[in-house]
Structure formats: structure tokens, C-alpha cells
Motif scaffolding. Structure first.
Motif, PDB file in Angstrom:
ATOM      1  N   PHE A  14      33.320  34.861  67.727  1.00 28.58           N
ATOM      2  CA  PHE A  14      33.178  33.345  67.341  1.00 28.58           C
ATOM      3  C   PHE A  14      32.277  32.479  68.182  1.00 28.58           C
ATOM      4  O   PHE A  14      31.798  32.830  69.320  1.00 28.58           O
ATOM      5  CB  PHE A  14      34.569  33.107  68.122  1.00 28.58           C
ATOM      6  N   VAL A  60      33.771  34.120  62.979  1.00 25.39           N
ATOM      7  CA  VAL A  60      34.355  32.875  62.956  1.00 25.39           C
ATOM      8  C   VAL A  60      33.434  31.728  63.398  1.00 25.39           C
ATOM      9  O   VAL A  60      32.886  31.896  64.481  1.00 25.39           O
ATOM     10  CB  VAL A  60      35.448  33.049  63.627  1.00 25.39           C
ATOM     11  N   SER A  61      33.409  30.853  62.520  1.00 22.73           N
ATOM     12  CA  SER A  61      32.557  29.627  62.851  1.00 22.73           C
ATOM     13  C   SER A  61      32.955  28.397  62.027  1.00 22.73           C
ATOM     14  O   SER A  61      34.019  28.371  61.039  1.00 22.73           O
ATOM     15  CB  SER A  61      31.248  29.904  62.661  1.00 22.73           C
ATOM     16  N   PHE A 126      41.582  26.327  64.067  1.00 19.61           N
ATOM     17  CA  PHE A 126      41.794  27.798  63.804  1.00 19.61           C
ATOM     18  C   PHE A 126      43.229  28.406  63.873  1.00 19.61           C
ATOM     19  O   PHE A 126      43.763  28.112  64.895  1.00 19.61           O
ATOM     20  CB  PHE A 126      40.851  28.370  64.895  1.00 19.61           C
ATOM     21  N   TRP A 128      44.316  31.675  65.065  1.00 16.18           N
ATOM     22  CA  TRP A 128      43.827  32.750  65.670  1.00 16.18           C
ATOM     23  C   TRP A 128      44.877  34.014  65.537  1.00 16.18           C
ATOM     24  O   TRP A 128      44.500  35.150  65.276  1.00 16.18           O
ATOM     25  CB  TRP A 128      43.782  32.620  67.259  1.00 16.18           C
ATOM     26  N   TRP A 140      32.887  36.522  72.352  1.00 11.89           N
ATOM     27  CA  TRP A 140      32.168  35.082  72.716  1.00 11.89           C
ATOM     28  C   TRP A 140      31.192  34.868  73.497  1.00 11.89           C
ATOM     29  O   TRP A 140      31.061  35.715  74.311  1.00 11.89           O
ATOM     30  CB  TRP A 140      33.597  34.173  72.475  1.00 11.89           C
TER      31      TRP A 140
END
Length: 349
Positions: A14, A60-61, A126, A128, A140
Motif C-alpha cells: 500500500f 493498493v493506491s 479503503f 481492508w 507499507w
């Protein structure tokens, strides 16, 4: 030394995907009338390495809904990274300018990231629970919370959910003085550290983010006190409970030549493992730490013994620094070949 009860198969990373604008070769910025473009970012660099190592790698972004944003996602997909959890929102593409150094002239990085799409993220962007479905590992870096207070909260929420779902959590502290102060970094990062299983850092990160200094070392003159790094790792474990602490040890003789090795502290056995040292003629050092993180995740996730794991991670990151761009385009076979031939660089026929 395996941290997991099962072999790692899926890693979620992430972070921010950036547009890199670099001066050609070793010229100074704007010395020529063109810049070389590519996409990158700390966690994106890790995701690409893991995909090339053969793992299920998910990134993830948040990206801007523009041609540039979509090109950035496609760039990741080219390397086999799962981008299905990438979101598109308002904001802009984060950028960094790079001038690669040579000899006594250091490399230079200029950030242009304010109001980027990811920095404007909100907690409810998000899910999660869904993002971590089927994953074994979450990675991360400390760059994320440096981008905004909201993103610091998002990072904390992600770590909490990852631990709740039984994932291994790794964090590369990655202190960036151009993004925030050491005081702010410590205020934000210290409370998150209790969720971290694998802490990756160098001597400057440990001091600036955690307030723990490697006594007797001076990165400016290339002197490294290995015993102080061991004590630093012990203190990180004592204060935050991390199971593994990995530290990269760079000797900067010049911008063109570095000594490179790394250390892994295994708290279960209370033993420290040092890799061999490589004398690297630098091609592009940016992303070297990220390639180290990715290779360590791969090695630990596959159950390598501690010495084997730190040798693999160090060799992989050595190779990256001979490759143009932020991404490490080397495979497991490339790393194994370096380990086998002892780093002599002979032609493979």
C-alpha cells in the motif's frame, strides 16, 4: 527461522505510485531539454519485485482519473502486479524529479507530491476486510503517513486490520526529511510500531523515526559500527516487539561507488546475521532499499534460514543498484546466480 505457519503466497502493498522525471544519464536537471519518464514509488517498487519473484503481488493506491493515472496502473500491470484494488479519485499525480549523482556529486531528489490523489485519501476509501482477503503479508512504508494526517490514520487502520486477520506486517521506515520532520515522524510512527512484525530500516531511519541512534557510525565518512547496529535492533525489539529487524549498511565512498551489506536480527533466537559485503559501481541507487525489502519478504515468506535470507535480500538489492529505474527487474534466478558466482560479474553464456 520461518515467521509464518504457512508459505507466503500473496502480499499486499500500500502506497503512492509516482511519476519519475529523471535527467538523462548523469546530466544535471534541465541540462538537456528532455527528461526520462517512468513510474515508481516505494511500495510499488516492492510489488513489482515480488511479482517478478513469482508471488501473487497486489498493490493498493489511489490515482487521478486521467490518462497519466491510467498509464501508471498499466505500467504496474505489465509486470504482473494485481491492481484491482487501485482506486481513482480527485487529485493529481505525485511526481519526483531525479538527478543522478556521479563521483563526488551526490544524487538529488525533488518532490512534487502535495495534493496528490493518495495524499487526499479518506479512511472510508479503503475496505481492508476485502483488500486483505486471501493475503498472507502486508507491506507499507513510513512515507505514507508523511503525506497527510489522514493517510497516517489510514495506515494505522490498515495495520490493525491486517493483524486482526492474521497477516504478517512489515514496514520500511523510509524517513524522508523533505516530507516531514523527525519530531512529527516519531509522534506518528511510534504508536503504529506495535503492529509491525518485520521492521526494515537504516541507521538514519532508526534515529529520525524511532529516536534510536547507532552510536559510533558516521554515514558521511563511510564508518559503520556493526555492534551499535545490533544494539539498535535489540532496542527496537524491546520497545516495539518486532520479531525481525533488518538493517541495510551502506558505505558511501562516493555517489558512484558504495559498499553494501545488511544485517538481520532474529528475536526468536536472539541472534544477528550479517551478509557478505558487495562493492557496487552504482548505476541507479534509487529503489535499492525497496528491492531489499521485497527480497527479504520473499526469503522469509519461503522459510529460508536467517543467514540465507539476509544473503538473498542483500544480493537482490545489490543487483538493483546496477539497473536503471526504480524497479528491480531481476528474477530469483538472477539473484541465485550472483550468490553462486560470488559477485564477479562474469558474462553468463
Amino acid at each position: 527461522m520461518n515467521l509464518l505457519h504457512r508459505r507466503t503466497t500473496k502480499v499486499v502493498t500500500f502506497g503512492e505510485l509516482l511519476l519519475r522525471l529523471a535527467s538523462p544519464g548523469y546530466t544535471k536537471l534541465f541540462q538537456k531539454d528532455n527528461l526520462e519518464t517512468s513510474f515508481c514509488g516505494s511500495e510499488a517498487n516492492v510489488a513489482v519485485s515480488l511479482a517478478l519473484f513469482g508471488l501473487d503481488s497486489s498493490f493498493v493506491s489511489i490515482l487521478p482519473d486521467t490518462d497519466v493515472g491510467h498509464a501508471a496502473e498499466n505500467y504496474m500491470r505489465y509486470f504482473g502486479v494485481d491492481t484491482s484494488k487501485v482506486l481513482y479519485r480527485d487529485g493529481r499525480m505525485g511526481i519526483y524529479y531525479l538527478e543522478k549523482g556521479a563521483s563526488q556529486r551526490p544524487s538529488k531528489v525533488i518532490y512534487d507530491r502535495k495534493y496528490s490523489a493518495l495524499s487526499l485519501a479518506k479512511s472510508n476509501d479503503f475496505n481492508w476486510e476485502i483488500i486483505f482477503d486471501g493475503a498472507d503479508w502486508f507491506h507499507w512504508s513510513g512515507i505514507n503517513p508523511a503525506l497527510s494526517d489522514e493517510l497516517a490514520e489510514v495506515s494505522l487502520e490498515a495495520c490493525k486490520k491486517a493483524k486482526e486477520k492474521g497477516l504478517i506486517v512489515s514496514c520500511d521506515l523510509n524517513y524522508r526529511s523533505k516530507l516531514w520532520t523527525s519530531k512529527k515522524a516519531q509522534e506518528v510512527m511510534k504508536p503504529i510500531m506495535k503492529y509491525i512484525d518485520v521492521c526494515i530500516c537504516n541507521e538514519e531511519d532508526a534515529e529520525n523515526v524511532l529516536g534510536i541512534k547507532a552510536e559510533g557510525s558516521n554515514v558521511e565518512d563511510g564508518k559503520l559500527n556493526e555492534s551499535s547496529y545490533i544494539r539498535t535492533a535489540e532496542l527496537i525489539h524491546e520497545k516495539y516487539g518486532c520479531k525481525y529487524i533488518a538493517t541495510t549498511l551502506r558505505k558511501s565512498y562516493s555517489a558512484s561507488r558504495n559498499g553494501w551489506r545488511a544485517m538481520l536480527y532474529d528475536t526468536k533466537t536472539d541472534k544477528t546475521f550479517l551478509s557478505r559485503e558487495y562493492d557496487i559501481q552504482i548505476v541507479d541507487r534509487v529503489g535499492g532499499g525497496d528491492s531489499f525489502a521485497a527480497a527479504l519478504i520473499y526469503a522469509v515468506g519461503f522459510g529460508m534460514e536467517a543467514q540465507e535470507a539476509i544473503e538473498f535480500a542483500t544480493a537482490a538489492s545489490c543487483l538493483k543498484q546496477t539497473v536503471e529505474g526504480d524497479f528491480n527487474r531481476c528474477t530469483v534466478q538472477d539473484v541465485e546466480m550472483l550468490l553462486k558466482n560470488g559477485g564477479n560479474g562474469r558474462v553468463q553464456r
